[in-house]
Scaffold this motif. Structure first.
Motif, short mmCIF file in Angstrom:
data_model
loop_
_atom_site.label_atom_id
_atom_site.label_comp_id
_atom_site.label_asym_id
_atom_site.label_seq_id
_atom_site.Cartn_x
_atom_site.Cartn_y
_atom_site.Cartn_z
N ALA A 6 0.82 -1.22 0.00
CA ALA A 6 0.00 0.00 0.00
C ALA A 6 0.85 1.26 0.00
CB ALA A 6 -0.95 0.00 1.19
N HIS A 7 2.00 1.22 0.68
CA HIS A 7 2.87 2.39 0.74
C HIS A 7 3.44 2.78 -0.62
CE1 HIS A 7 5.66 -0.99 0.93
NE2 HIS A 7 6.64 -0.16 0.61
N LYS A 8 3.31 1.90 -1.61
CA LYS A 8 3.82 2.18 -2.95
C LYS A 8 2.74 2.73 -3.89
CE LYS A 8 8.21 1.18 -2.89
NZ LYS A 8 9.21 2.17 -3.31
N PHE A 9 1.48 2.63 -3.48
CA PHE A 9 0.40 3.13 -4.34
C PHE A 9 0.65 4.61 -4.65
CE2 PHE A 9 -3.05 -0.06 -2.71
CZ PHE A 9 -2.41 -1.09 -3.37
N GLY A 10 0.57 4.94 -5.95
CA GLY A 10 0.74 6.33 -6.37
C GLY A 10 2.19 6.76 -6.56
N LYS A 11 3.14 5.84 -6.35
CA LYS A 11 4.56 6.20 -6.45
C LYS A 11 5.21 5.70 -7.74
CE LYS A 11 5.21 7.42 -1.82
NZ LYS A 11 4.85 6.62 -0.68
N GLY A 12 4.46 4.94 -8.53
CA GLY A 12 4.99 4.44 -9.79
C GLY A 12 4.60 5.38 -10.94
N VAL A 13 4.88 4.95 -12.15
CA VAL A 13 4.48 5.72 -13.33
C VAL A 13 3.38 4.96 -14.06
CG1 VAL A 13 6.72 6.87 -13.60
CG2 VAL A 13 6.29 4.74 -14.82
N LYS A 14 2.56 5.70 -14.76
CA LYS A 14 1.51 5.08 -15.57
C LYS A 14 2.17 4.33 -16.73
CE LYS A 14 -2.19 6.63 -13.50
NZ LYS A 14 -2.43 5.69 -12.42
N PRO A 15 1.55 3.26 -17.19
CA PRO A 15 2.14 2.49 -18.29
C PRO A 15 2.50 3.35 -19.51
CG PRO A 15 0.35 1.24 -17.31
CD PRO A 15 0.35 2.60 -16.66
N GLU A 16 1.62 4.28 -19.89
CA GLU A 16 1.88 5.12 -21.06
C GLU A 16 3.16 5.94 -20.85
OE1 GLU A 16 -1.15 5.71 -19.12
OE2 GLU A 16 -1.91 3.92 -20.12
N ALA A 17 3.35 6.46 -19.63
CA ALA A 17 4.53 7.27 -19.33
C ALA A 17 5.80 6.42 -19.37
CB ALA A 17 4.39 7.94 -17.96
N PHE A 18 5.68 5.18 -18.93
CA PHE A 18 6.84 4.27 -18.99
C PHE A 18 7.25 4.07 -20.45
CE2 PHE A 18 8.49 -0.10 -19.52
CZ PHE A 18 9.62 -0.02 -18.73
N LEU A 59 0.91 -3.63 -9.70
CA LEU A 59 2.20 -2.95 -9.66
C LEU A 59 3.16 -3.81 -10.46
CD1 LEU A 59 0.65 -2.62 -6.80
CD2 LEU A 59 2.78 -1.60 -6.05
N ILE A 60 3.92 -3.19 -11.36
CA ILE A 60 4.85 -3.95 -12.20
C ILE A 60 6.26 -3.41 -11.99
CG2 ILE A 60 5.48 -4.60 -14.56
CD1 ILE A 60 2.53 -4.03 -15.35
N LEU A 61 7.15 -4.27 -11.52
CA LEU A 61 8.57 -3.92 -11.43
C LEU A 61 9.20 -4.18 -12.78
CD1 LEU A 61 9.30 -5.44 -7.95
CD2 LEU A 61 10.10 -3.19 -8.65
N ALA A 62 9.87 -3.16 -13.33
CA ALA A 62 10.39 -3.28 -14.69
C ALA A 62 11.58 -2.35 -14.90
CB ALA A 62 9.28 -2.94 -15.70
N ALA A 63 12.24 -2.52 -16.04
CA ALA A 63 13.30 -1.62 -16.50
C ALA A 63 13.38 -1.78 -18.02
CB ALA A 63 14.63 -1.95 -15.85
N GLU A 64 13.62 -0.68 -18.69
CA GLU A 64 13.60 -0.69 -20.16
C GLU A 64 14.72 -1.51 -20.79
OE1 GLU A 64 15.98 3.45 -21.06
OE2 GLU A 64 13.82 3.54 -20.81
N TRP A 65 15.80 -1.74 -20.05
CA TRP A 65 16.95 -2.47 -20.60
C TRP A 65 16.76 -3.98 -20.59
CZ3 TRP A 65 18.35 -5.72 -16.84
CH2 TRP A 65 18.14 -5.33 -15.50
N CYS A 66 15.73 -4.47 -19.90
CA CYS A 66 15.55 -5.91 -19.69
C CYS A 66 14.76 -6.56 -20.83
CB CYS A 66 14.85 -6.14 -18.35
SG CYS A 66 14.47 -7.87 -18.08
#
Length: 188
Positions: A6-18, A59-66
């Motif tokens: 719950a503490h992470k809600f709102g702290k990520g980026v939207k998929p489109e922004a990613f 919530l999706i943990l990701a990185a563009e290089w992977c």
């Protein structure tokens, strides 16, 4: 799973922004996304039926290089678009605290797709790859426990080539992801 996100809600980026913010692999990411098609109308209807579940978050943990992110997250995003489930992407390097809650065989492997309820209680996870591809990495880790062994790098290169063969040339692997995520979401 006793983890609460719950503490992470709102702290990520939207998929489109990613996707629009990708400096690496954006074209390949979009190509895999465009290659997506529903294995069946029944699958599409299942994911559409989740629109009525307002208790789920992703919530999706990701990185563009992977490479696994580039292949698998486009499929996940297609599924989630159909569900209209609130979804955020967390860049692994910026959220190592979250990453370290969701290690794969003791290591940081992405993507990790985390499904939680509105209270942040984790209901289930998927990733970093379809099970039939991941089995190669599981076997590799069991056979090569010492990262400092002289043949480790050569052996992991072979394992990565075998994983690419398991994915196959085209988007056929995507139907496996649909099946696995559908089974997971059906369990809660």
């Amino acid at each position: 799973m006793a983890v609460n996100v719950a503490h992470k809600f709102g702290k990520g980026v939207k998929p489109e922004a990613f996707v629009t913010g990708m400096n690496k692999n954006q074209e390949a990411f979009q190509d895999w996304s465009q290659a997506f098609s529903w294995p069946s109308e029944e699958d599409r209807e299942f994911f559409a039926s989740l629109r009525f579940r307002d208790d789920l978050r992703c919530l999706i943990l990701a990185a563009e290089w992977c490479g696994d992110v580039v292949r698998n997250v486009p499929v996940i995003l297609q599924l989630l678009k159909e569900t209209e489930m609130p979804t955020e992407i967390f860049i692994m390097e910026e959220h190592l605290d979250l990453m370290d809650e969701f290690l794969t065989m003791g290591g940081r492997a992405i993507p990790v797709v985390i499904f939680a309820d509105t209270g942040g209680h984790v209901l289930g996870t998927w990733g970093p790859r379809p099970k039939h591809v991941q089995e190669i990495m599981v076997a590799f880790k069991q056979q090569n426990p010492d990262r400092n062994a002289p043949d480790y790098e050569a052996n992991i290169k072979v394992a990565r080539e075998q994983m690419l063969q398991q994915y196959g040339e085209g988007p056929g692997y995507q139907a496996v992801i649909v099946k696995e995520v559908r089974e997971l979401l059906s369990s809660f």
